[in-house]
Design a protein around this motif. Sequence first.
Motif, PDB file in Angstrom:
ATOM      1  N   GLU A   9     -10.219 -14.857  12.073  1.00 36.44           N
ATOM      2  CA  GLU A   9     -10.571 -14.679  13.490  1.00 36.44           C
ATOM      3  C   GLU A   9     -11.994 -15.166  13.786  1.00 36.44           C
ATOM      4  OE1 GLU A   9      -8.530 -12.935  15.879  1.00 36.44           O
ATOM      5  OE2 GLU A   9      -7.020 -12.018  14.589  1.00 36.44           O
ATOM      6  N   PRO A  36       0.440 -11.160  15.290  1.00 38.05           N
ATOM      7  CA  PRO A  36      -0.134 -10.061  16.078  1.00 38.05           C
ATOM      8  C   PRO A  36      -0.954  -9.114  15.197  1.00 38.05           C
ATOM      9  CG  PRO A  36       2.226  -9.737  15.745  1.00 38.05           C
ATOM     10  CD  PRO A  36       1.889 -11.077  15.158  1.00 38.05           C
ATOM     11  N   ASN A  37      -1.641  -8.172  15.804  1.00 42.93           N
ATOM     12  CA  ASN A  37      -2.428  -7.205  15.041  1.00 42.93           C
ATOM     13  C   ASN A  37      -1.524  -6.487  14.029  1.00 42.93           C
ATOM     14  OD1 ASN A  37      -4.116  -6.583  18.069  1.00 42.93           O
ATOM     15  ND2 ASN A  37      -5.040  -7.515  16.286  1.00 42.93           N
ATOM     16  N   GLY A  38      -2.046  -6.354  12.825  1.00 46.17           N
ATOM     17  CA  GLY A  38      -1.298  -5.620  11.790  1.00 46.17           C
ATOM     18  C   GLY A  38      -0.206  -6.433  11.120  1.00 46.17           C
ATOM     19  N   ALA A  39      -0.155  -7.741  11.398  1.00 46.86           N
ATOM     20  CA  ALA A  39       0.925  -8.579  10.845  1.00 46.86           C
ATOM     21  C   ALA A  39       0.732  -8.858   9.356  1.00 46.86           C
ATOM     22  CB  ALA A  39       1.005  -9.898  11.610  1.00 46.86           C
ATOM     23  N   GLY A  40      -0.511  -8.774   8.881  1.00 49.01           N
ATOM     24  CA  GLY A  40      -0.762  -9.045   7.457  1.00 49.01           C
ATOM     25  C   GLY A  40      -1.684 -10.237   7.217  1.00 49.01           C
ATOM     26  N   LYS A  41      -2.338 -10.743   8.269  1.00 52.51           N
ATOM     27  CA  LYS A  41      -3.202 -11.931   8.126  1.00 52.51           C
ATOM     28  C   LYS A  41      -4.399 -11.630   7.223  1.00 52.51           C
ATOM     29  CE  LYS A  41      -4.015 -12.143  12.557  1.00 52.51           C
ATOM     30  NZ  LYS A  41      -3.288 -10.947  13.028  1.00 52.51           N
ATOM     31  N   SER A  42      -5.142 -10.577   7.569  1.00 52.31           N
ATOM     32  CA  SER A  42      -6.364 -10.275   6.798  1.00 52.31           C
ATOM     33  C   SER A  42      -6.006  -9.944   5.356  1.00 52.31           C
ATOM     34  CB  SER A  42      -7.108  -9.088   7.411  1.00 52.31           C
ATOM     35  OG  SER A  42      -7.458  -9.383   8.729  1.00 52.31           O
ATOM     36  N   THR A  43      -4.940  -9.201   5.156  1.00 48.54           N
ATOM     37  CA  THR A  43      -4.546  -8.836   3.791  1.00 48.54           C
ATOM     38  C   THR A  43      -4.230 -10.095   2.989  1.00 48.54           C
ATOM     39  OG1 THR A  43      -3.632  -6.781   4.689  1.00 48.54           O
ATOM     40  CG2 THR A  43      -2.958  -7.391   2.464  1.00 48.54           C
ATOM     41  N   TYR A  82       0.895  -1.168   0.000  1.00 49.54           N
ATOM     42  CA  TYR A  82       0.000   0.000   0.000  1.00 49.54           C
ATOM     43  C   TYR A  82       0.927   1.209   0.000  1.00 49.54           C
ATOM     44  CZ  TYR A  82      -3.796  -3.103   1.534  1.00 49.54           C
ATOM     45  OH  TYR A  82      -4.733  -4.099   1.635  1.00 49.54           O
ATOM     46  N   ALA A 117       2.536  -4.536   3.276  1.00 52.36           N
ATOM     47  CA  ALA A 117       1.706  -5.217   4.277  1.00 52.36           C
ATOM     48  C   ALA A 117       1.986  -6.716   4.294  1.00 52.36           C
ATOM     49  CB  ALA A 117       0.228  -4.962   3.997  1.00 52.36           C
TER      50      ALA A 117
END
Length: 299
Positions: free
Chosen positions: A154, A35-42, A11, A16
Amino acid sequence: MITVEHLTKRYGAVTAVDDVSFRCEPGTVTGFLGPNGAGKSTTMRMICGLSPVSSGSATVHGVAYGDLPNPGRQVGVLLDASAQHAGRTGREVLSVAAQLMGIGSRRVDETLERVGLAGAPAKRRVKNYSLGMRQRLGIAHALLGDPTVLILDEPANGLDPEGIHWMRGVLRDFADRGGTVMLSSHLLREVEAVADHLVVIGSGRIVADGPKDELLRSAGLVVRALEPDLLEKALVGAGIDARFAPDGTCTADAEAETVGRVAAGAGIVLLELRPADSGGLEEMFLRLTSAPTEQEVAA
Ligand SMILES: Nc1ncnc2c1ncn2[C@@H]1O[C@H](COP(=O)(O)OP(=O)(O)OP(=O)(O)O)[C@@H](O)[C@H]1O
């Protein structure tokens, strides 16, 4: 089977997801941890064709998600349980999806039953659902097309302990019947009870990938001694990498026999000597996924 090869997402100046490769095999529950912001959802969004890739590829059964003829019949996806139409009832949400997939209404009722939303809950509007009920409806949506692959971001969010236990049963059963399950979480404890395989991501990069049992074994040993100071001296003297918690408990990267011999040689009384459990693995993951130091970034 999900195959991710050299997947990258940028981005602007932010990378990401950075050259990520891994596989989720049939008959297996793969926990995608970070952890949060690690890139899982992306990563999951790219697998599901919802976010264009910057480079690399992701396929399901060898085909890009967007090229699957009727994706819902092959891949069940739950990325955001709050994305359901709030004004529709649970049953309506599933009925619309069933029509789009060319599935009969009997399957809607079976699925509502399977996720514990049959009867009165199915007739309530989604806006009146609790987060846990939305999560159940999201899982129902994912299961509706009788897919062979599940991708769940999640899914335990908002579920109570009974709900989490139920979900684990659903996923275990799905994988035991030959299905492929990929589920993300930022908590190891949430997935360790059900996952066979773990892929760990930190700052957009894969930092660990392997069978859960193997990773658990690599998490080291828990050692407790009557006199922690003497133990620390002896382990350091023997060149063993050991970390001590404030309560004197030590995590050592060595075989039990090696630590036992070092302790015996120094006349140290050991109170505990055992493989680190998930707590040790979690500690290892936290170290592996913590943001890089400025020095590392500069290097
Ligand atoms: N649309 C976007 N535009 C810019 N940056 C983004 C965008 N989406 C995600 N990011 C950034 O990409 C990185 C990875 O985010 P991502 O949501 O994939 O992480 P995550 O592991 O799923 O975290 P969480 O558990 O918090 O959902 C973060 O730094 C995030 O800020």
